[in-house]
Design a protein around this motif. Structure first.
Motif, PDB file in Angstrom:
ATOM      1  N   LEU A 197     -19.215 -61.228 -10.050  1.00 10.17           N
ATOM      2  CA  LEU A 197     -18.933 -62.398 -10.877  1.00 10.17           C
ATOM      3  C   LEU A 197     -20.245 -63.161 -11.043  1.00 10.17           C
ATOM      4  CD1 LEU A 197     -15.595 -63.752  -9.311  1.00 10.17           C
ATOM      5  CD2 LEU A 197     -15.882 -62.129 -11.187  1.00 10.17           C
ATOM      6  N   ILE A 198     -20.789 -63.166 -12.245  1.00  6.35           N
ATOM      7  CA  ILE A 198     -22.104 -63.757 -12.481  1.00  6.35           C
ATOM      8  C   ILE A 198     -21.922 -65.151 -13.074  1.00  6.35           C
ATOM      9  CG2 ILE A 198     -24.340 -63.458 -13.602  1.00  6.35           C
ATOM     10  CD1 ILE A 198     -23.626 -60.467 -13.922  1.00  6.35           C
ATOM     11  N   SER A 199     -22.427 -66.154 -12.376  1.00 12.60           N
ATOM     12  CA  SER A 199     -22.229 -67.543 -12.796  1.00 12.60           C
ATOM     13  C   SER A 199     -23.549 -68.301 -12.769  1.00 12.60           C
ATOM     14  CB  SER A 199     -21.226 -68.236 -11.861  1.00 12.60           C
ATOM     15  OG  SER A 199     -21.218 -69.626 -12.068  1.00 12.60           O
ATOM     16  N   LYS A 200     -23.823 -69.036 -13.843  1.00 17.26           N
ATOM     17  CA  LYS A 200     -25.049 -69.826 -13.906  1.00 17.26           C
ATOM     18  C   LYS A 200     -25.033 -70.941 -12.867  1.00 17.26           C
ATOM     19  CE  LYS A 200     -25.662 -72.222 -17.636  1.00 17.26           C
ATOM     20  NZ  LYS A 200     -25.945 -72.563 -19.044  1.00 17.26           N
ATOM     21  N   THR A 201     -23.844 -71.509 -12.595  1.00 14.84           N
ATOM     22  CA  THR A 201     -23.754 -72.640 -11.672  1.00 14.84           C
ATOM     23  C   THR A 201     -23.147 -72.271 -10.323  1.00 14.84           C
ATOM     24  OG1 THR A 201     -21.560 -73.252 -12.497  1.00 14.84           O
ATOM     25  CG2 THR A 201     -23.475 -74.212 -13.623  1.00 14.84           C
ATOM     26  N   GLY A 212     -26.790 -67.183 -11.087  1.00 16.77           N
ATOM     27  CA  GLY A 212     -27.979 -67.022 -11.919  1.00 16.77           C
ATOM     28  C   GLY A 212     -27.594 -66.950 -13.384  1.00 16.77           C
ATOM     29  N   LYS A 213     -28.582 -67.001 -14.229  1.00 15.85           N
ATOM     30  CA  LYS A 213     -28.370 -66.968 -15.677  1.00 15.85           C
ATOM     31  C   LYS A 213     -28.614 -65.553 -16.197  1.00 15.85           C
ATOM     32  CE  LYS A 213     -30.132 -68.917 -20.010  1.00 15.85           C
ATOM     33  NZ  LYS A 213     -31.153 -69.816 -20.620  1.00 15.85           N
ATOM     34  N   VAL A 214     -27.682 -65.071 -17.017  1.00 17.14           N
ATOM     35  CA  VAL A 214     -27.842 -63.749 -17.625  1.00 17.14           C
ATOM     36  C   VAL A 214     -28.877 -63.863 -18.746  1.00 17.14           C
ATOM     37  CG1 VAL A 214     -26.731 -61.901 -18.917  1.00 17.14           C
ATOM     38  CG2 VAL A 214     -25.500 -63.036 -17.055  1.00 17.14           C
ATOM     39  N   GLU A 215     -29.972 -63.128 -18.609  1.00 14.40           N
ATOM     40  CA  GLU A 215     -31.036 -63.158 -19.613  1.00 14.40           C
ATOM     41  C   GLU A 215     -30.855 -62.072 -20.668  1.00 14.40           C
ATOM     42  OE1 GLU A 215     -33.122 -65.440 -19.898  1.00 14.40           O
ATOM     43  OE2 GLU A 215     -33.159 -66.445 -17.950  1.00 14.40           O
ATOM     44  N   GLY A 216     -30.227 -60.960 -20.267  1.00 16.14           N
ATOM     45  CA  GLY A 216     -30.037 -59.889 -21.228  1.00 16.14           C
ATOM     46  C   GLY A 216     -29.230 -58.745 -20.639  1.00 16.14           C
ATOM     47  N   ILE A 217     -28.687 -57.943 -21.531  1.00 21.46           N
ATOM     48  CA  ILE A 217     -27.954 -56.733 -21.137  1.00 21.46           C
ATOM     49  C   ILE A 217     -28.510 -55.587 -21.966  1.00 21.46           C
ATOM     50  CG2 ILE A 217     -25.695 -55.627 -20.920  1.00 21.46           C
ATOM     51  CD1 ILE A 217     -24.433 -58.395 -21.026  1.00 21.46           C
ATOM     52  N   ALA A 218     -28.885 -54.483 -21.298  1.00 18.30           N
ATOM     53  CA  ALA A 218     -29.503 -53.357 -22.005  1.00 18.30           C
ATOM     54  C   ALA A 218     -28.924 -52.042 -21.498  1.00 18.30           C
ATOM     55  CB  ALA A 218     -31.013 -53.379 -21.798  1.00 18.30           C
ATOM     56  N   PRO A 219     -28.883 -51.025 -22.354  1.00 15.08           N
ATOM     57  CA  PRO A 219     -28.408 -49.704 -21.919  1.00 15.08           C
ATOM     58  C   PRO A 219     -29.383 -49.070 -20.936  1.00 15.08           C
ATOM     59  CG  PRO A 219     -28.392 -49.910 -24.326  1.00 15.08           C
ATOM     60  CD  PRO A 219     -29.173 -51.062 -23.799  1.00 15.08           C
ATOM     61  N   GLU A 244     -30.547 -45.339 -18.909  1.00 14.28           N
ATOM     62  CA  GLU A 244     -30.578 -43.909 -19.234  1.00 14.28           C
ATOM     63  C   GLU A 244     -29.313 -43.205 -18.773  1.00 14.28           C
ATOM     64  OE1 GLU A 244     -34.038 -42.053 -17.749  1.00 14.28           O
ATOM     65  OE2 GLU A 244     -35.438 -43.274 -18.940  1.00 14.28           O
ATOM     66  N   SER A 245     -28.694 -43.752 -17.748  1.00 11.76           N
ATOM     67  CA  SER A 245     -27.479 -43.147 -17.202  1.00 11.76           C
ATOM     68  C   SER A 245     -26.269 -43.333 -18.119  1.00 11.76           C
ATOM     69  CB  SER A 245     -27.168 -43.770 -15.837  1.00 11.76           C
ATOM     70  OG  SER A 245     -26.936 -45.169 -15.999  1.00 11.76           O
ATOM     71  N   GLY A 246     -26.416 -44.175 -19.144  1.00 14.76           N
ATOM     72  CA  GLY A 246     -25.281 -44.496 -20.005  1.00 14.76           C
ATOM     73  C   GLY A 246     -24.575 -45.762 -19.589  1.00 14.76           C
ATOM     74  N   ARG A 247     -24.967 -46.283 -18.430  1.00 13.79           N
ATOM     75  CA  ARG A 247     -24.395 -47.545 -17.969  1.00 13.79           C
ATOM     76  C   ARG A 247     -25.151 -48.709 -18.609  1.00 13.79           C
ATOM     77  NH1 ARG A 247     -24.736 -47.255 -11.664  1.00 13.79           N
ATOM     78  NH2 ARG A 247     -22.638 -48.146 -11.479  1.00 13.79           N
ATOM     79  N   LEU A 248     -24.830 -49.923 -18.208  1.00 11.47           N
ATOM     80  CA  LEU A 248     -25.512 -51.106 -18.716  1.00 11.47           C
ATOM     81  C   LEU A 248     -26.197 -51.833 -17.573  1.00 11.47           C
ATOM     82  CD1 LEU A 248     -22.846 -52.571 -21.202  1.00 11.47           C
ATOM     83  CD2 LEU A 248     -24.947 -51.339 -21.768  1.00 11.47           C
ATOM     84  N   VAL A 249     -27.365 -52.386 -17.868  1.00 14.14           N
ATOM     85  CA  VAL A 249     -28.131 -53.138 -16.884  1.00 14.14           C
ATOM     86  C   VAL A 249     -28.109 -54.610 -17.277  1.00 14.14           C
ATOM     87  CG1 VAL A 249     -30.370 -53.497 -15.794  1.00 14.14           C
ATOM     88  CG2 VAL A 249     -29.602 -51.174 -16.346  1.00 14.14           C
ATOM     89  N   VAL A 250     -27.629 -55.442 -16.366  1.00 10.45           N
ATOM     90  CA  VAL A 250     -27.556 -56.889 -16.594  1.00 10.45           C
ATOM     91  C   VAL A 250     -28.713 -57.544 -15.850  1.00 10.45           C
ATOM     92  CG1 VAL A 250     -26.126 -58.957 -16.455  1.00 10.45           C
ATOM     93  CG2 VAL A 250     -25.041 -56.702 -16.681  1.00 10.45           C
ATOM     94  N   SER A 251     -29.580 -58.234 -16.598  1.00  8.14           N
ATOM     95  CA  SER A 251     -30.716 -58.927 -15.993  1.00  8.14           C
ATOM     96  C   SER A 251     -30.328 -60.372 -15.718  1.00  8.14           C
ATOM     97  CB  SER A 251     -31.926 -58.890 -16.922  1.00  8.14           C
ATOM     98  OG  SER A 251     -32.308 -57.555 -17.175  1.00  8.14           O
ATOM     99  N   GLU A 295     -34.926 -68.756  -7.764  1.00  7.53           N
ATOM    100  CA  GLU A 295     -36.082 -68.261  -7.014  1.00  7.53           C
ATOM    101  C   GLU A 295     -36.252 -66.748  -7.105  1.00  7.53           C
ATOM    102  OE1 GLU A 295     -35.704 -69.653  -3.055  1.00  7.53           O
ATOM    103  OE2 GLU A 295     -35.819 -71.777  -3.600  1.00  7.53           O
ATOM    104  N   GLU A 296     -35.441 -66.070  -7.899  1.00  7.23           N
ATOM    105  CA  GLU A 296     -35.570 -64.619  -7.977  1.00  7.23           C
ATOM    106  C   GLU A 296     -34.948 -64.084  -9.262  1.00  7.23           C
ATOM    107  OE1 GLU A 296     -33.221 -62.470  -5.133  1.00  7.23           O
ATOM    108  OE2 GLU A 296     -31.667 -64.007  -5.103  1.00  7.23           O
ATOM    109  N   LYS A 297     -35.320 -62.855  -9.563  1.00 12.69           N
ATOM    110  CA  LYS A 297     -34.724 -62.120 -10.666  1.00 12.69           C
ATOM    111  C   LYS A 297     -34.207 -60.800 -10.129  1.00 12.69           C
ATOM    112  CE  LYS A 297     -37.682 -63.931 -14.363  1.00 12.69           C
ATOM    113  NZ  LYS A 297     -38.592 -63.585 -15.502  1.00 12.69           N
ATOM    114  N   HIS A 298     -33.055 -60.384 -10.609  1.00 14.76           N
ATOM    115  CA  HIS A 298     -32.551 -59.088 -10.185  1.00 14.76           C
ATOM    116  C   HIS A 298     -31.703 -58.477 -11.282  1.00 14.76           C
ATOM    117  CE1 HIS A 298     -29.757 -62.179  -8.612  1.00 14.76           C
ATOM    118  NE2 HIS A 298     -28.808 -61.330  -8.943  1.00 14.76           N
ATOM    119  N   SER A 299     -31.432 -57.186 -11.112  1.00 24.13           N
ATOM    120  CA  SER A 299     -30.676 -56.437 -12.105  1.00 24.13           C
ATOM    121  C   SER A 299     -29.426 -55.847 -11.477  1.00 24.13           C
ATOM    122  CB  SER A 299     -31.530 -55.302 -12.687  1.00 24.13           C
ATOM    123  OG  SER A 299     -32.662 -55.816 -13.343  1.00 24.13           O
TER     124      SER A 299
END
Length: 627
Positions: A251-255, A382-389, A391-398, A403-407
């Motif tokens: 569950l990704i939440s900005k707040t 955290g704040k979702v900056e982008g979603i990209a395909p 290579e596995s066919g799945r989606l990567v949520v940035s 204080e950090e960035k993760h996928s």
């Protein structure tokens, strides 16, 4: 084109919850012939909208509030529960709902609300007075043109039985004496999903049939990312967990806001708390204002805990937020518009969480999955900056945290509904045309909803009525905030819609009746007579208002006619005391309009609970009087 010689027509654009509720009120309230046209562009949304339609709501999606608060009628608290227990057709219901006895504090599946509204609309149609008719039409309203006598509505793909207008692929122009806009929630396209909207592993709308199918078809070990940590996220996560999902659910939440669980015996209540007086001081800057809010809030919460030991601490915030509503308009008036918009954007989710919770049925499965040491549900702040395909066919949520960035790599990404509240950004043809013409104006103070007056009439940029056009529901969000101090979802949810539907239907009928009798211009000058009426016969005026409130609240045609006759007798006797001519039809029409306005104010009084309202209006039964 006008409809000279024909009965007046009210056209409702949108047949979801707000439109259906308003149609029911129009059918009940009308005392003269009236044609109510209920127009909907999506047949599956009729009497449901996005929140309640069957295809987007599996049986595990329940109301976030208790079943006892889901009556469509504020003056009839238990109507929905009675319907669910005694009238609903359960033949196709699955266990455990098929055998369940619904109770006021318990859960109920959202999908059955569509059947409830369909039944109540059909009843209102059957019990309407002769000449008061309902026409349910399919089609999309794309433009309005205000004329001297009413409004011309351009409709695409019109299909209806009983309408004196052409049908087919070409746009049709329908004339209406009054238009009610009830178009419901508009969806926002999230910029972070721009490149994956069509991706097979992305769900843009979890309340769509396609979105539900993807969730149900997902392998139990799959990894899921849900953008949001509020009610729509709980619906998606709860659906998966109840089906035995074991894979990770993020569950990704900005707040990081999580909603609270209502206690088992929770009932809605209204407290009278002192005005948070420091909030009425001049606005200096953001931090100084927030400091005042925190101090007042902590003091109010402490007072409730001290003075009301019977109140569960979980709902103290709800009680305080409700008690502050009468004082918020004056406090908000001191905040510059730009600052107010920023505060609403930043704290909107937190305010919503203060004002409303969720039932145990929904929250228990989420909380269990989060409380386990290695449970399947994880809150990611955290704040979702982008979603990209990938290579596995799945989606990567940035995700970017302070204080950090993760996928997060997921088999399925579910976006929350993402409501668009700024109508200057809505892409529908209707709104582009209405804003271009100045018939609709985005709410200046909040950037949420449209400019309307206290009865929901659309206003131009000069603050004048745009025509015989009213709005109900989410279109009035900004006005509800600054005029009534409503916060969170209470600016546009069922509680607000109940009041909107009453006031808009009553005002539309009043305007049509006064116009028909050529009395509209006399209404303002008539208030002197009203004061004379109230002063000379206060008991008579009060009795008339209570009779009118009962008439408006009554479902049965025969009972309404009986009450109407009693009201006629009461008004005639008062007229005799004031030495008015008994055949003074102008007096009768105008005083009825004034009595109706007072009755509507009683029915829409948000300073009392629905139970208190029933007692005040003399509608409570013996059991309720003993509570």
């Amino acid at each position: 084109m006008s409809r000279t010689g024909m009965c007046p027509r009210v056209l409702i654009v949108g047949a979801g919850l707000a439109g259906t509720a308003t149609a029911i009120r129009l059918l009940r309230f009308a005392r003269r012939p009236l044609e109510v046209v209920l127009l909907e562009r999506r047949s599956d949304y009729r009497s449901a909208g996005v929140a309640y339609h069957r295809d987007g709501n599996p049986w595990d999606h329940v109301f976030n509030i208790q079943a006892g608060r889901m009556s469509a009628f504020r003056e009839d608290v238990h109507d929905f529960v009675r319907w669910a227990n005694h009238e609903a057709d359960r033949r196709d219901w699955p266990a455990p709902w098929a055998e369940l006895e619904f109770v006021e504090q318990g859960p109920a599946p959202r999908r059955i609300f569509q059947d409830y509204l369909v039944d109540r609309l059909a009843e209102a149609r059957r019990e309407a007075l002769p000449g008061v008719v309902l026409i349910e039409a399919d089609g999309e309203a794309v433009d309005l043109e205000v004329r001297n006598t009413g409004v011309e509505v351009t409709v695409r793909q019109l299909a209806a039985s009983g309408l004196s207008a052409g049908e087919g692929p070409e746009p049709t122009v329908l004339f209406a004496d009054h238009v009610v806009l009830a178009t419901g929630l508009e969806q926002r396209d999230p910029p972070f999903a721009a490149g994956v909207r069509a991706h097979a592993s992305f769900v843009r709308n979890p309340y769509s049939a396609a979105g539900v199918r993807k969730l149900v078809a997902l392998p139990p070990e799959a990894t899921v990312a849900i953008v949001g940590s509020v009610l729509s996220a709980y619906d998606s996560a709860g659906l998966l967990l109840r089906r035995g999902h074991t894979g990770r659910i993020h569950l990704i939440s900005k707040t990081g806001t999580m909603f609270r669980t209502y206690p088992g015996g929770h009932e809605h209540g209204v407290f009278q708390l002192p005005c948070p007086s420091s909030l009425l001081e001049p606005y200096r800057d953001r931090e100084e204002f927030l400091g005042r809010v925190r101090a007042e809030w902590e003091s109010a919460c402490s007072a409730v805990l001290r003075d009301h030991p019977d109140v569960d601490p979980v709902v103290v915030a709800e009680r305080v937020a409700k008690a502050w509503e009468p004082h918020l308009p004056e406090a908000l008036d001191r905040i510059p518009s730009a600052e107010l918009r920023c505060l609403l954007d930043e704290f909107g989710t937190a305010i919503a969480a203060f004002r409303v919770g969720a039932v145990e049925y929904t929250m228990s499965v989420i909380e269990r999955a989060m409380d386990q040491a290695d449970g399947p549900v994880q809150l990611v702040v955290g704040k979702v900056e982008g979603i990209a395909p990938a290579e596995s066919g799945r989606l990567v949520v940035s995700v970017t945290a302070p204080e950090e960035k993760h996928s997060i790599e997921a088999d399925l990404v579910v976006s929350n509904f993402g409501r668009e509240s700024d109508y200057s950004r809505v892409g529908q043809s209707l709104w582009r045309n209405l804003l271009r013409k100045g018939i609709a104006v985005p709410h200046a103070r909040t950037g949420r909803g449209l400019e309307v007056d206290g009865q929901g009439a659309l206003l131009t940029s000069e603050g004048e009525p745009a025509g015989p056009i009213s709005a109900v529901g989410v279109l009035r969000e900004g006005d509800e905030i600054v005029r009534n101090g409503r916060t969170g979802a209470f600016t546009f949810n069922l509680a607000a819609i109940k009041n909107h539907s009453i006031a808009v239907a009553a005002r539309a009928i009043e305007q049509l009746e006064l116009r028909e009798d050529d009395l509209a211009r006399n209404m303002a000058q008539f208030h002197g007579h009203v004061s004379k009426f109230e002063e000379a016969t206060p008991d008579g005026f009060e009795e008339a208002v209570l009779l009118e409130a009962k008439r408006l609240a009554t479902r049965s045609r025969s009972e309404r006619e009986l009450i109407d006759a009693q009201l006629d007798t009461r008004l005639r006797s008062v007229g005799e005391l004031l030495t008015l001519q008994p055949d003074d039809s102008q007096y009768d029409r105008l005083i009825r309009a004034v009595v109706n306005r007072a009755a509507v104010e009683r029915l829409t009084d948000i300073s009392v609970t629905p139970r208190q309202l029933r007692r005040q209006l003399g509608l409570a039964n013996a059991e309720e009087l003993e509570d």
